[in-house]
Design a protein around this motif. Structure first.
Motif, mmCIF file in Angstrom:
data_model
loop_
_atom_site.group_PDB
_atom_site.id
_atom_site.type_symbol
_atom_site.label_atom_id
_atom_site.label_comp_id
_atom_site.label_asym_id
_atom_site.label_seq_id
_atom_site.Cartn_x
_atom_site.Cartn_y
_atom_site.Cartn_z
ATOM 1 N N VAL A 224 -10.891 20.526 -48.768
ATOM 2 C CA VAL A 224 -12.298 20.863 -48.551
ATOM 3 C C VAL A 224 -13.069 19.647 -48.053
ATOM 4 O O VAL A 224 -13.831 19.718 -47.087
ATOM 5 C CB VAL A 224 -12.918 21.422 -49.845
ATOM 6 N N PHE A 260 -17.743 19.533 -54.050
ATOM 7 C CA PHE A 260 -16.696 20.482 -54.465
ATOM 8 C C PHE A 260 -15.375 19.738 -54.613
ATOM 9 O O PHE A 260 -14.574 20.058 -55.485
ATOM 10 C CB PHE A 260 -16.537 21.607 -53.445
ATOM 11 N N LEU B 86 -15.578 28.449 -54.005
ATOM 12 C CA LEU B 86 -16.499 27.775 -53.089
ATOM 13 C C LEU B 86 -17.811 28.536 -52.986
ATOM 14 O O LEU B 86 -18.870 27.950 -52.793
ATOM 15 C CB LEU B 86 -15.864 27.691 -51.697
ATOM 16 N N ALA C 57 -13.627 25.807 -46.532
ATOM 17 C CA ALA C 57 -14.908 25.125 -46.389
ATOM 18 C C ALA C 57 -15.652 25.658 -45.171
ATOM 19 O O ALA C 57 -16.871 25.869 -45.215
ATOM 20 C CB ALA C 57 -14.668 23.624 -46.259
#
Lengths: 564, 124, 244
Positions: A224, A260, B86, C57
């Motif tokens: 990420v 994150f 997320l 993401a």
């Protein structure tokens, strides 16, 4: 000490001619650079991360020296920004994240589970090369003028306005990220598939459990941040505006994506440390870790919960306060598994047969410092106090208690604990103890004043504080402590290197530890074990240690001090 | 070769693959057809459901997860579950401009000299 | 232990290296082929987990901005070519089918058939990239590539709400995400070609690394399926945004 007694015991190997082991199996440079032996790769990692630690340490020295004066005495504003960025980037991406996993995890996970190597030895070598390439990018960025965004690369400053080497540094972090992903995948597969016969999950040393949890965090989080940093580069080059509010983007999205990963990254740094401490506390208390299952599961809980709390870095960043409340509550939850560990370690020491060798001193320091670091974290996860404390030295002190007091103490403890196994030599114990104590004192002197500084409102990342000259005394105390700390980190370099040549030979199990890695020669042969071990005992079962059977029986009677 | 002893060595008859492929083609057509219809607020749900079914077919049959060890199941699932984590970030976006007025009866115990929190302040 | 002392360390090292080169199907760190195969499959899945998060993401960024600027996404996505996107989806799904047949025939040890299906997969991959290339080329021509030359004009028929919400910057944001996500996917397709092509040749030649066991093919196929799965989501999210 107990070590001297055990050294007199006959070693299983014949000591007459130089024994063959992984270090003298071959001597060419190529035999190191193209090795697939996890032990040699671990040694290469050890050398490289120590170099990066030195680079980051020098940057820290500049910062501390600068802060002795309220008006700054040596660095320009720009250079100060570059210095703390360098310190952060190098210490986090190139020291803390790879430190314990890539060195001690690499070396000892296969040995602790009775395997010949990691599951993917070539991937392991690749990970070291990626790490070095990433490191070279970061160093190159430093040489070409450095970067001034802070290690967090907050947008839109990093993507639109900064005039420094953002792209190169990000590429460095990006590539290093893949190195840690490779390590993570390797560990996961190794722990799942390579355990020796009889080595069930609940016979694994807690060191292995914590590395399993760490690896999960690595593979779930690192990608990420990798893509996020890549987006920053793209935005910087093409001006797309994904994170730039002027172009319709949302800078807080960057922070969401960044944290994150980067909050769980804190657990990448501390979980392996907690694993090391499990080993140290148990070995030097001669007791099974109290509440083994709870400690094992708390690692997994920390890894899981760690992904649910990232928003506590963004309480004042424009995040919704309702979301902030949720993150605040979840952050408090992380304290539970962390506390389980600390309490269980303490309970392990209680009524144990404690010997205060230098690794144990590091472990004890860890317990105290990690607790302080953890508890001050609660101040920061409460929204109300956080508004006052955000971006002050309180935060700096808090995470240094975890990162330096916790992770680096554990690293140093691990280094001393496993040094005899890795090199086959004992280091001078007295010097070891001195360094450990110095580290504890120096560390507290450095960072405790910073709690006060932060509480008094001194913001971090500023190098002027002439509007509050009364803060100088704390900064000077802190710098004095940093000097002691630097000494404490330099000392081991000298006596450990000295021990390589002049240290007494180590027996296969100088500490009387119970792990599988101590049941083979020091240093181990390339294959780790003469034959695949078959595990029939529980973890930390000291009665199963061959050299210690007698001692364990004696221990049934009132304990008598061992050795002189 | 130890074909039949181990699950991942298990050889599926080729018609399973053909069936899955045909199903995928049907779903592909369905994807397009569904996009032309108006299901109101369910538009995205329909589109994503079809995509998820397609992905599941590929994962379970083409990637042999259906016939794999439990460990493979766990990892295959973990990726997608963590991916959903997320989206916790949406808690922020949905409530960022939300203002919940303080209860009407509530009075501060002392008179505040500082300005009261106005509506435009979202509490950052 | 049995090695003579006079032979020295070097001998043992070269012996170890030689053993590594001629290891047959099982690498030295594994006990048997079962353990090795399972390790490779688990490792591959762990890698795919990282891939999911890698794209994840971007999907979050996509969701945030589509939620924030729904009309921008509707207006901007009309510039994408649905027939081409549809064709590409068809090609990728078909290639997934081909690659699974390659694994199937490799399991049956029919190497020529396995290689053939792999080559067909690579052909599909090339087809996908060529079509993608045409799409990208068109975007370059009309100035829909983010950067200094980016232009975007709303059709005159657009609703007043759309005219209010859609700005050049926000349209650029959409195309930025479009290029980032399809570009990253395209790179994965390219990597897939670079993996599958040599694999097919090695199988054809009977290179022992890939014909001792079918696992290398299975791993390559897993990767290729993953690339397909990503596209399964990308296609409706970019090309078929509901107009209502």
């Amino acid at each position: 000490m107990s070590s001297s007694v055990l050294e007199n015991q006959p070693v299983a190997e014949e000591p007459q001619r130089p024994r063959k082991h992984y270090l003298n199996a071959a001597h060419t440079v190529g035999s190191w650079l193209f090795t697939t032996d996890h032990k040699r790769i671990a040694i290469m990692y050890l050398i490289s991360i120590v170099i990066f630690f030195a680079v980051g340490g020098i940057a820290a020295a500049f910062i501390r020296a600068e802060l002795t004066s309220p008006r700054g005495i040596m660095l320009s504003n720009d250079n100060y920004n570059k210095m703390f960025t360098l310190h952060g980037v190098v210490m986090i991406f190139f020291f803390l994240i790879p430190s314990i996993p890539a060195v001690f995890g690499n070396f000892f996970i296969p040995m602790a589970i009775g395997a010949r190597d990691l599951a993917f030895p070539r991937l392991n070598l690749l990970s070291w090369y990626l790490y070095m390439i990433g490191g070279l990018f970061a160093v190159l960025a430093m040489i070409l003028g450095g970067v001034d965004t802070g290690w967090t690369f907050y947008t839109p400053y990093s993507s639109m306005y900064s005039q420094s080497q953002v792209v190169l540094t990000i590429m460095g972090a990006f590539i290093a990220g893949f190195s840690s992903i490779a390590t993570g995948i390797n560990f996961i597969v190794t722990i799942h598939k390579m355990r020796a016969p009889g080595m069930t999950w609940f016979r694994l040393p807690l060191f292995v459990w914590s590395h399993y949890a760490t690896s999960l965090v690595i593979i779930l989080g690192t990608p990420v941040v990798a893509i996020t940093l890549l987006l920053v580069v793209v935005e910087r080059v093409l001006h797309i505006g994904i994170f730039d509010p002027k172009l319709g983007g949302d800078p807080v999205l960057f922070q969401h994506l960044f944290w994150f990963y980067s909050h769980p990254a804190v657990y990448i740094m501390i979980l392996p440390g907690l694993g090391v401490i499990s080993e140290l506390i148990s070995t030097f208390s001669r007791k099974r870790v109290f509440g083994y299952h709870f400690v094992a599961f708390s690692s997994m809980a920390i890894a899981g919960l760690g992904f649910l709390v990232w928003g506590h870095h963004m309480f004042i960043a424009g995040q919704s306060m309702y979301q902030g409340m949720v993150f605040s509550i979840l952050s408090f939850l992380v304290a539970v598994p962390s506390a389980i560990k600390v309490f269980n370690f303490t309970a392990t020491i209680y009524k144990g047969h404690v010997s205060l060798d230098s690794p144990m001193i590091y472990a004890m320091s860890f317990l105290g410092l990690f607790t302080i670091g953890g508890l001050t974290g609660l101040y920061l996860s409460s929204m109300a106090t956080d508004v006052h404390l955000t971006d002050t030295y309180f935060v700096t002190a808090h995470f240094h208690y975890i990162m330096v007091g916790g992770a680096i103490s554990a690293f140093m403890g691990a280094l001393h604990y496993w040094w005899p196994k890795m090199t086959g030599r004992m280091y001078p114990e007295l010097w070891g103890k001195l360094a450990a104590l110095l580290m504890f004192l120096g560390f507290n002197l450095t960072f405790f004043p910073q709690f006060i500084l932060g509480f008094l409102g001194n913001p971090r990342r500023y190098h002027y504080y002439y509007l509050q000259p009364e803060l100088q005394i704390y900064h000077i105390l802190s710098t004095a402590g940093a000097t002691v700390l630097a000494l404490a980190y330099l000392l081991p370099v000298f006596y450990l290197v000295w021990s390589l040549f002049f240290g007494p030979k180590a027996s296969s199990n100088p500490w009387g530890a119970s792990g599988l890695e101590w049941r083979t020669a020091s240093p181990p042969i390339t294959q780790n074990f003469e034959e695949t071990p078959i595990v029939t005992w529980e973890a930390y079962d000291y009665s199963s240690v061959p050299d210690l059977k007698e001692e364990a029986e004696k221990q049934a009677q009132p304990p008598t001090p061992v050795g002189g | 070769m130890t074909h039949d002893e181990h699950s991942s060595h298990h050889i599926l008859p080729i018609r399973v693959y053909v069936t899955v492929f045909v199903l995928l083609m049907v779903l592909l057509v369905l994807t397009y057809v569904a996009a032309l219809q108006n299901f109101g607020i369910l538009n995205n749900v329909v589109a994503l459901t079809i995509a998820v079914v397609k992905a599941l077919l590929v994962i379970l049959y083409f990637m042999h997860v259906r016939f794999s060890t439990r460990l493979t199941w766990i990892y295959a699932a973990a990726g997608f579950v963590w991916f959903l984590l997320l989206f916790i970030a949406f808690g922020d976006y949905w409530t960022r401009n939300l203002n919940v007025p303080a209860p009407k009866q509530w009075e501060p115990p002392i008179t505040l000299t500082q300005p009261k929190i106005s509506d435009s302040d979202h509490g950052h | 232990m049995a090695i003579e002392a006079t032979q020295g360390a070097v001998h043992e090292h070269t012996a170890a290296v030689a053993a590594q080169d001629e290891h047959g199907p099982v690498h030295h760190q594994f006990e048997d082929i079962e353990q090795q195969n399972e390790s490779y499959i688990v490792g591959m899945w762990a890698f795919l987990v990282t891939e999911i998060m890698f794209f994840g993401a971007l999907f979050l960024a996509y969701a945030v901005y589509r939620w924030k600027y729904p009309l921008v996404f509707i207006e901007a996505h009309k510039m994408l070519d649905i027939p081409l996107g549809l064709t590409n989806t068809f090609i990728l799904l078909t290639s997934s089918f081909f690659v699974v047949l390659a694994v199937h025939y490799h399991k049956l040890n029919r190497r020529k058939l396995a290689a053939t299906w792999l080559f067909l997969t690579v052909l599909c991959a090339f087809g996908f990239l060529v079509i993608k290339g045409f799409e990208y080329g068109h975007k370059f021509k009309v100035g829909h590539v983010p950067g200094p030359n980016f232009t975007f004009e709303l059709p005159a028929s657009a609703s007043p709400e759309a005219k209010e919400q859609v700005t050049v910057e926000r349209a650029q944001l959409f195309f930025g995400l479009y290029f980032a996500m399809t570009g990253l996917h395209g790179i994965h397709v390219l990597v897939g070609i670079l993996i599958l092509t040599p694999l097919a040749f090695m199988i054809l030649k009977g290179h022992h690394h890939v014909v001792d066991d079918y696992i290398p093919t299975e791993m390559a196929a897993l990767y290729w399926h993953f690339v397909d799965v990503v596209w399964i989501f990308l296609f409706p999210l970019f090309y078929l945004i509901p107009l209502h």
